[in-house]
Motif scaffolding. Sequence first.
Motif, PDB file in Angstrom:
ATOM      1  N   HIS A 103      -6.643  -4.652   2.095  1.00 44.98           N
ATOM      2  CA  HIS A 103      -6.274  -6.031   1.768  1.00 44.98           C
ATOM      3  C   HIS A 103      -5.570  -6.101   0.411  1.00 44.98           C
ATOM      4  CE1 HIS A 103      -7.871  -8.299   5.104  1.00 44.98           C
ATOM      5  NE2 HIS A 103      -9.052  -7.734   4.987  1.00 44.98           N
ATOM      6  N   GLN A 104      -6.070  -5.368  -0.576  1.00 42.45           N
ATOM      7  CA  GLN A 104      -5.443  -5.365  -1.894  1.00 42.45           C
ATOM      8  C   GLN A 104      -4.021  -4.823  -1.820  1.00 42.45           C
ATOM      9  OE1 GLN A 104      -8.295  -3.076  -4.097  1.00 42.45           O
ATOM     10  NE2 GLN A 104      -9.670  -4.814  -4.414  1.00 42.45           N
ATOM     11  N   ALA A 105      -3.815  -3.777  -1.027  1.00 46.59           N
ATOM     12  CA  ALA A 105      -2.470  -3.229  -0.851  1.00 46.59           C
ATOM     13  C   ALA A 105      -1.561  -4.236  -0.159  1.00 46.59           C
ATOM     14  CB  ALA A 105      -2.535  -1.928  -0.055  1.00 46.59           C
ATOM     15  N   ALA A 106      -2.113  -4.981   0.788  1.00 44.38           N
ATOM     16  CA  ALA A 106      -1.326  -6.002   1.484  1.00 44.38           C
ATOM     17  C   ALA A 106      -0.853  -7.076   0.513  1.00 44.38           C
ATOM     18  CB  ALA A 106      -2.147  -6.624   2.613  1.00 44.38           C
ATOM     19  N   VAL A 107      -1.736  -7.487  -0.416  1.00 40.49           N
ATOM     20  CA  VAL A 107      -1.354  -8.482  -1.418  1.00 40.49           C
ATOM     21  C   VAL A 107      -0.296  -7.889  -2.350  1.00 40.49           C
ATOM     22  CG1 VAL A 107      -2.175  -9.816  -3.402  1.00 40.49           C
ATOM     23  CG2 VAL A 107      -3.538  -9.725  -1.314  1.00 40.49           C
ATOM     24  N   ARG A 108      -0.541  -6.683  -2.817  1.00 41.05           N
ATOM     25  CA  ARG A 108       0.363  -6.033  -3.757  1.00 41.05           C
ATOM     26  C   ARG A 108       1.760  -5.839  -3.161  1.00 41.05           C
ATOM     27  NH1 ARG A 108      -2.914  -2.356  -4.999  1.00 41.05           N
ATOM     28  NH2 ARG A 108      -2.293  -0.805  -3.494  1.00 41.05           N
ATOM     29  N   HIS A 109       1.809  -5.438  -1.897  1.00 38.68           N
ATOM     30  CA  HIS A 109       3.089  -5.152  -1.243  1.00 38.68           C
ATOM     31  C   HIS A 109       3.621  -6.320  -0.418  1.00 38.68           C
ATOM     32  CE1 HIS A 109       2.889  -1.021  -2.550  1.00 38.68           C
ATOM     33  NE2 HIS A 109       1.660  -0.928  -2.070  1.00 38.68           N
ATOM     34  N   ARG A 110       2.852  -7.417  -0.422  1.00 39.96           N
ATOM     35  CA  ARG A 110       3.224  -8.611   0.359  1.00 39.96           C
ATOM     36  C   ARG A 110       3.516  -8.244   1.813  1.00 39.96           C
ATOM     37  NH1 ARG A 110       6.691 -12.246  -3.886  1.00 39.96           N
ATOM     38  NH2 ARG A 110       5.195 -12.024  -5.553  1.00 39.96           N
ATOM     39  N   ASP A 111       2.558  -7.518   2.378  1.00 35.49           N
ATOM     40  CA  ASP A 111       2.682  -7.025   3.751  1.00 35.49           C
ATOM     41  C   ASP A 111       1.581  -7.632   4.614  1.00 35.49           C
ATOM     42  OD1 ASP A 111       2.818  -5.638   6.133  1.00 35.49           O
ATOM     43  OD2 ASP A 111       3.013  -3.670   5.191  1.00 35.49           O
ATOM     44  N   PRO A 112       1.872  -8.728   5.311  1.00 36.51           N
ATOM     45  CA  PRO A 112       0.834  -9.373   6.127  1.00 36.51           C
ATOM     46  C   PRO A 112       0.332  -8.485   7.260  1.00 36.51           C
ATOM     47  CG  PRO A 112       2.961 -10.452   6.453  1.00 36.51           C
ATOM     48  CD  PRO A 112       3.144  -9.438   5.360  1.00 36.51           C
ATOM     49  N   GLY A 113       1.098  -7.513   7.675  1.00 29.94           N
ATOM     50  CA  GLY A 113       0.663  -6.594   8.719  1.00 29.94           C
ATOM     51  C   GLY A 113      -0.564  -5.796   8.303  1.00 29.94           C
ATOM     52  N   LEU A 114      -0.659  -5.480   7.022  1.00 33.27           N
ATOM     53  CA  LEU A 114      -1.837  -4.758   6.531  1.00 33.27           C
ATOM     54  C   LEU A 114      -3.081  -5.638   6.601  1.00 33.27           C
ATOM     55  CD1 LEU A 114      -0.390  -2.818   3.458  1.00 33.27           C
ATOM     56  CD2 LEU A 114      -1.094  -1.877   5.667  1.00 33.27           C
ATOM     57  N   HIS A 115      -2.932  -6.945   6.353  1.00 36.27           N
ATOM     58  CA  HIS A 115      -4.065  -7.853   6.504  1.00 36.27           C
ATOM     59  C   HIS A 115      -4.541  -7.866   7.954  1.00 36.27           C
ATOM     60  CE1 HIS A 115      -4.199  -9.573   2.527  1.00 36.27           C
ATOM     61  NE2 HIS A 115      -2.918  -9.863   2.570  1.00 36.27           N
ATOM     62  N   VAL A 116      -3.604  -7.871   8.878  1.00 30.58           N
ATOM     63  CA  VAL A 116      -3.958  -7.875  10.299  1.00 30.58           C
ATOM     64  C   VAL A 116      -4.726  -6.603  10.653  1.00 30.58           C
ATOM     65  CG1 VAL A 116      -3.022  -7.823  12.638  1.00 30.58           C
ATOM     66  CG2 VAL A 116      -2.050  -9.393  10.956  1.00 30.58           C
ATOM     67  N   LEU A 117      -4.265  -5.465  10.165  1.00 28.72           N
ATOM     68  CA  LEU A 117      -4.955  -4.198  10.442  1.00 28.72           C
ATOM     69  C   LEU A 117      -6.366  -4.192   9.854  1.00 28.72           C
ATOM     70  CD1 LEU A 117      -2.057  -1.674   9.800  1.00 28.72           C
ATOM     71  CD2 LEU A 117      -3.032  -2.333  12.008  1.00 28.72           C
ATOM     72  N   ALA A 118      -6.507  -4.680   8.625  1.00 29.13           N
ATOM     73  CA  ALA A 118      -7.832  -4.727   8.003  1.00 29.13           C
ATOM     74  C   ALA A 118      -8.755  -5.674   8.767  1.00 29.13           C
ATOM     75  CB  ALA A 118      -7.712  -5.149   6.540  1.00 29.13           C
ATOM     76  N   ASP A 119      -8.212  -6.808   9.221  1.00 29.09           N
ATOM     77  CA  ASP A 119      -9.023  -7.736  10.022  1.00 29.09           C
ATOM     78  C   ASP A 119      -9.437  -7.089  11.342  1.00 29.09           C
ATOM     79  OD1 ASP A 119      -9.000  -9.729   8.127  1.00 29.09           O
ATOM     80  OD2 ASP A 119      -7.391 -10.874   9.075  1.00 29.09           O
ATOM     81  N   ASP A 120      -8.539  -6.316  11.947  1.00 25.81           N
ATOM     82  CA  ASP A 120      -8.881  -5.613  13.191  1.00 25.81           C
ATOM     83  C   ASP A 120     -10.056  -4.656  12.962  1.00 25.81           C
ATOM     84  OD1 ASP A 120      -6.847  -6.914  14.540  1.00 25.81           O
ATOM     85  OD2 ASP A 120      -5.482  -5.184  14.534  1.00 25.81           O
ATOM     86  N   ILE A 121     -10.009  -3.926  11.862  1.00 25.77           N
ATOM     87  CA  ILE A 121     -11.094  -2.997  11.541  1.00 25.77           C
ATOM     88  C   ILE A 121     -12.400  -3.766  11.347  1.00 25.77           C
ATOM     89  CG2 ILE A 121     -11.967  -1.390   9.788  1.00 25.77           C
ATOM     90  CD1 ILE A 121      -8.966  -0.608   9.328  1.00 25.77           C
ATOM     91  N   SER A 122     -12.337  -4.900  10.647  1.00 22.81           N
ATOM     92  CA  SER A 122     -13.529  -5.715  10.410  1.00 22.81           C
ATOM     93  C   SER A 122     -14.107  -6.242  11.722  1.00 22.81           C
ATOM     94  CB  SER A 122     -13.201  -6.884   9.477  1.00 22.81           C
ATOM     95  OG  SER A 122     -12.828  -6.399   8.209  1.00 22.81           O
ATOM     96  N   GLU A 123     -13.235  -6.672  12.632  1.00 24.41           N
ATOM     97  CA  GLU A 123     -13.696  -7.181  13.929  1.00 24.41           C
ATOM     98  C   GLU A 123     -14.374  -6.091  14.742  1.00 24.41           C
ATOM     99  OE1 GLU A 123     -10.503  -9.184  15.940  1.00 24.41           O
ATOM    100  OE2 GLU A 123     -10.232 -10.605  14.292  1.00 24.41           O
ATOM    101  N   GLU A 143      -2.397 -18.214  -0.307  1.00 23.12           N
ATOM    102  CA  GLU A 143      -2.062 -16.831   0.017  1.00 23.12           C
ATOM    103  C   GLU A 143      -3.295 -15.934  -0.130  1.00 23.12           C
ATOM    104  OE1 GLU A 143       0.931 -15.565   1.052  1.00 23.12           O
ATOM    105  OE2 GLU A 143       1.537 -17.655   1.220  1.00 23.12           O
ATOM    106  N   PRO A 144      -3.305 -14.805   0.572  1.00 17.62           N
ATOM    107  CA  PRO A 144      -4.406 -13.859   0.398  1.00 17.62           C
ATOM    108  C   PRO A 144      -4.565 -13.479  -1.076  1.00 17.62           C
ATOM    109  CG  PRO A 144      -3.066 -13.231   2.260  1.00 17.62           C
ATOM    110  CD  PRO A 144      -2.336 -14.343   1.557  1.00 17.62           C
ATOM    111  N   GLY A 145      -5.779 -13.470  -1.524  1.00 22.03           N
ATOM    112  CA  GLY A 145      -6.069 -13.159  -2.917  1.00 22.03           C
ATOM    113  C   GLY A 145      -6.047 -14.377  -3.825  1.00 22.03           C
TER     114      GLY A 145
END
Length: 92
Positions: free
Chosen positions: A24-44, A68-70
């Motif tokens: 999630h932190q990398a997604a915020v840093r790189h402004r990559d919403p796809g990384l948030h989706v992947l992290a949410d998938d792992i959490s689910e 925004e995230p963060g």
Amino acid sequence: MSSDPGAVARQQLERARESVQKIHQAAVRHRDPGLHVLADDISEVALALGHDAGPVQEWRACPVCGAEPGSNCIRRPGHEMVNGMHPERTTL
């Protein structure tokens, strides 16, 4: 000497939680919403397996106020906040 058989499992779960937060932190840093989706998938998947995924709501965009995230949620008329966040943001 007896050891706690759950200690290793708890350490691995904590390591997984930290890894999800780093994604999630990398997604915020790189402004990559796809990384948030992947992290949410792992959490689910973790929740489906009966494991607490840890606090990840602050890494999601808020569907109510658009924070925004963060970032913190913004008060909106007609929408309650719980602990500074809209409840819609805090559920998977």
